[in-house]
Every structure is written in C-alpha cells, then in structure tokens.
Write an enzyme that holds these catalytic residues in place. Structure first.
Site, mmCIF file in Angstrom:
data_model
loop_
_atom_site.group_PDB
_atom_site.id
_atom_site.type_symbol
_atom_site.label_atom_id
_atom_site.label_comp_id
_atom_site.label_asym_id
_atom_site.label_seq_id
_atom_site.Cartn_x
_atom_site.Cartn_y
_atom_site.Cartn_z
ATOM 1 N N CYS A 2 0.675 -1.248 0.139
ATOM 2 C CA CYS A 2 -0.112 -0.060 0.008
ATOM 3 C C CYS A 2 0.913 1.206 -0.067
ATOM 4 O O CYS A 2 1.704 1.521 -0.898
ATOM 5 C CB CYS A 2 -0.993 0.044 1.196
ATOM 6 S SG CYS A 2 -2.156 1.313 1.067
ATOM 7 N N HIS A 10 -3.952 -5.258 0.314
ATOM 8 C CA HIS A 10 -3.448 -5.681 1.724
ATOM 9 C C HIS A 10 -3.401 -7.068 1.727
ATOM 10 O O HIS A 10 -4.536 -7.680 2.114
ATOM 11 C CB HIS A 10 -4.137 -4.857 2.661
ATOM 12 C CG HIS A 10 -4.277 -3.459 2.606
ATOM 13 N ND1 HIS A 10 -2.990 -2.970 3.631
ATOM 14 C CD2 HIS A 10 -4.768 -2.489 2.081
ATOM 15 C CE1 HIS A 10 -3.241 -1.566 3.369
ATOM 16 N NE2 HIS A 10 -4.164 -1.328 2.385
ATOM 17 N N GLU A 60 -2.328 -8.938 4.107
ATOM 18 C CA GLU A 60 -2.538 -9.183 5.484
ATOM 19 C C GLU A 60 -4.265 -9.266 5.730
ATOM 20 O O GLU A 60 -4.595 -9.483 6.714
ATOM 21 C CB GLU A 60 -1.904 -8.103 6.347
ATOM 22 C CG GLU A 60 -2.274 -6.804 6.551
ATOM 23 C CD GLU A 60 -2.153 -5.934 5.447
ATOM 24 O OE1 GLU A 60 -1.516 -6.327 4.398
ATOM 25 O OE2 GLU A 60 -2.296 -4.750 5.725
#
Lengths: 264, 215
Positions: free
Chosen positions: B83, B193, B195
C-alpha cells in the site's frame, strides 16, 4: 468484472458475548464473539463489524480483548463501533487489530471529531455510522432525520445533508442504518439507502431490517449500496454467508468467491 | 533461522501485517517490528507496510533516517512493499499537493479521477474499497499457488502509474486498469493488503517468507 459487493456480518457485543435483540429489547445470546467471527470468516464474510453495546464503561476492555483475539486468527478487515469518542479510543482499537472504527454519537455531538480522526488516522479507517428515521408524513416528500441513543433521541439533522457533511469532514465510508427497519426483518429502507448512495462518493454500507436473502440483493440492486450488513439472519442459523453470496450471485451481483486455503 | 523485519515508522496498522506473517511463518522465522536501521539492515527479508498519507510517511522515514536504509534493502534482499509502502518506492506522488518519494521504481502515484464509472455506467466510489481481482501480468515466485484473478482487499484513493510496463506484476480494473503489483528483481510491492486478503493474501505472505529474491 471488478470490485465485488461486500457482505458484512455484524456482531453486537455486550460484556464479551454476541447478543441480538429486536429494537434493543428481547436480547438473545448468540455466542462467543471469537468463535462467531471465525465461523463467518470460514463462510466467506468479506469483513466483520463489531458493535460494542456494553452498558458500563468498566467493561470496555472486553471488546479490545475480543478484537485482538479475532485479529490473530481472522485475516479480513475488522471494524469496531460503539463508544468511540476520542482519538485515544480509536488508537486503542486500531492497535488491538481493528482496521476501521465506526463513529456515531460522538460525530453528532462534535462533528469536528470526524475531521480530527480522519487527519490523524486517514479516511480509510473512519466509518461514520448514521442512524436515520423517516420523519416525513405520508404523501409528503420523503425526509429522514438523524437519531442517536438507539433511535430514541432526535437531532433535527437531515440525514442526506449530514452524510454529505461527514464525507466532507473525512469519513471514508458510511454505515447507514434505518431505525425504522432495524430488527424488523422487513428489508432495508431502500429509498433511504438510494438517497444516501446517490448523495455521496464514498462507499455506503446498508444496514437495518434484513430478514431474507432477497433483502440483501435488493440493497445492492435497488438501494445501490456497496456493501450490506446483517446480523440476525446469520446468527441464528437461518442462512450462512455462503448461501447469501450464492443468492446474490444468482441475481447478477458480483461477489467474492473464496480462494483456496494456503498450501501447507 | 530467518529474520524478517517489518518496518515500523508509525504509519498505520503494523500489527495486522506482523500477525498475518506470524500466522503463516514456521518456527524458524523471527519477526521483528522495528524502526532501528541496524536491525532492518541485518534482517534477511524486509516488509514495508503503511496506511495513511504520503507526506507523513515520507517525513517520518526521513526523521527516522530510514530512507537510505530502504534504498539499501531494495538492492540486496527480498523486499515487500504494501500500500503506502508501495507508493513510497515511486518517484513522486500527487497526494498532499505533490510529494517526492524514494525514487526506487520509476513512476508516479496518481489520484483516481472523479466521475469514474464501471462498464455498466454505475458511479465508482472513492476510496476504491473492497475485494477486487488481481490479474498476474508476469510469472513470479510470489504468485505461487495463487489463482490468476484472485480477489484481494483494497482500500486506497491513489494508485501507481508505472513509467515502464516491464515491472508491472499485477493489474486490477477500477474504471480502467491500474498497477496493483510491481516487481523488479528482489523487490515486490502491492497496492492491496495481503494481511487482510484471507487465503490468497496469506499464501502470498507465505510465498514471500520462502522467497530468496531470485526470479
């Protein structure tokens, strides 16, 4: 093809348990929040929202603990709302593992708080929750007012104007709940949803009133919402998130199909 | 033993990234969330995450004397930008009235235009928020066991415009195609993202842990 519409199960958490009542009465226990969140993740939920409705501020630590535990096991976006009043409240939730926070009453009492929060943490993690109730009489031009305190307290603020103002202050997303429909299972207030979605350029989550899978699809197709939030239909085993997605897909809505689990 | 440094410069939710890496890493991987240049330089692999605004990002990197540390790491070891950690690698960003970035990868960070519409003519919201498809534009070790077109979670208002197409590793459509992943030698960076992208994201992080930086 492109961006998928999202399904977001909402967990109302009180004193460390998931609960659900109809318009804030007749509260039923719906389980341990960590287990419930894991179940929805496995079913394909696109995000999970926790709404802390713990009455006493003494028990605020429990929601932090819940978020932290979930964030270690569930790798999708997590939002926490309920009682977010200060920059420190936001930091506490983000550090616990939340990706976004929902701000409701504090935005009404002091709109500048939304601006400060967005400047500090970025708009991407600031969701402004709007609880709106229809106040126009039959036959009049439709009008919705912002209510606080679970729909008991009117504010005199027009819902559409308020949504525009909150986005201007830095809200990255709007969680819109119809207080007329919340808990009724009669479906979203589609006129309200459409009006807010047309008025703002940020994503809008429709909430309040989902009783069946068609309601979810209606929120996207007719309400023009970017995401739909529901609680009861998932909590008590009426439907899984997977069933909801399959139904939405059958009505032509683009949804996320889960990828294979990571290889061992 | 492998050490993996997650660069901590006060921008956003580093815990999410480290928790996700912990989840897929085996016992032989030591994860350090750190702003210490020595620890970052000593690590075998580096993850550069971040959410927020680019001006704050660049000024914090500068204050912590991490800009040259990052430049060095991108030359030598497996490096993953996420990001804002992707944006910072480019030459320049349009955000905050224009900010010079690290200039490691040639290109510019631009804002999504107002008034974008999808194929059906519906208004597209900004930020681009939610699960979108990432199409793999080159074979890469980090795409191992990830189906082409898998959905990842995005939340951003600015996107990378590469100066050259050679390093575009992933492409996503939002009112037009944009670069959602870039790769050059030992550097890989993502707009989305991993994660927060459930199975596909965890697989990518797992691939990164196992990557020696070669193609």
């Amino acid at each position: 093809m492109g961006l998928a519409k999202r399904i977001i199960p909402c967990l109302d958490v009180r004193d460390g348990r998931v609960v659900k009542g109809v318009q804030f009465v007749d509260i039923r226990d719906a389980g341990d929040p960590v287990e419930v969140a894991k179940r929805y993740d496995e079913q394909g939920a696109d995000e999970i929202t926790f709404l802390d409705i713990t009455a006493s501020s003494d028990n605020r630590d429990t929601i932090v603990d819940v978020v932290s535990k979930v964030a270690g096991q569930v790798f999708i976006p997590l939002t926490v709302g309920g009682g977010i009043r200060t920059v420190d409240d936001i930091r506490l939730m983000l550090n616990a593992g939340a990706d976004k926070v929902g701000i409701n009453t504090a935005a009404v009492s002091r709109p500048e708080f939304v601006r400060e929060a967005a400047e500090k943490f970025g708009s991407q993690c600031i969701v402004v929750s709007i609880d709106a109730k229809c106040t126009s009489a039959e036959g009049e031009q439709k009008k919705w007012e912002i209510f606080t305190h679970g729909g008991r307290k009117g504010t005199g603020l027009d819902a559409i104007e308020w949504a525009i103002r909150m986005v201007d202050y830095g809200a990255g997303e709007i969680l819109l709940t119809s207080m007329d429909r919340d808990g009724t299972r009669d479906g979203f207030d589609l006129e309200l949803t459409r009006a807010i979605c047309d008025a703002v350029d940020v994503p809008v989550i429709a909430s309040g009133g989902v009783g069946n899978l068609d309601h979810l699809a209606d929120g996207i197709i007719e309400g023009k919402a970017d995401a739909v939030l529901a609680a009861s239909i998932f909590h008590f085993g009426d439907h899984t998130v997977g069933e909801a997605k399959a139904h939405m897909a059958s009505r032509g809505i683009e949804v996320r199909r889960m990828a294979a689990k990571p290889s061992a | 033993m492998t050490t993996l440094a997650v660069i901590d410069y006060g921008m956003g939710n580093l815990h999410s990234v480290s928790k996700a890496i912990e989840h897929v890493a085996d016992a032989g991987v030591v994860i350090k969330v750190t702003s210490d240049p020595a620890q970052i330089l000593a690590a075998d692999k580096v993850v550069f995450p971040g959410v927020g605004a680019i001006r704050d990002c660049m000024s914090e990197l500068h204050r912590l004397e991490l800009d040259d540390v990052i430049r060095e790491c991108t030359k030598t070891k497996p490096f993953l930008g996420v990001c804002l950690g992707m944006h910072a690698l480019l030459d320049r960003s349009e955000e905050n009235e224009g900010i010079d970035c690290l200039g490691i990868i040639e290109g510019t960070v631009r804002r999504f235009a107002k008034g974008l519409t999808d194929d059906a003519g519906e208004k597209l919201k900004i930020p681009h928020m939610g699960w979108n498809e990432v199409f793999q534009m080159m074979p890469h070790p980090l795409w191992k066991d990830i189906e082409d077109g898998s959905r990842f979670y995005f939340v951003h208002s600015y996107y990378v415009e590469m100066a050259k197409p050679d390093f575009i590793a992933g492409s996503t459509n939002y009112g037009g195609a944009f670069t959602s992943a870039l790769a050059r030698e030992n550097v890989f960076a993502l707009q989305c993202h991993p994660e927060k992208s459930q199975h596909a994201g965890l697989q990518l992080l797992k691939n990164f842990i196992g990557w020696d930086g070669s193609l």
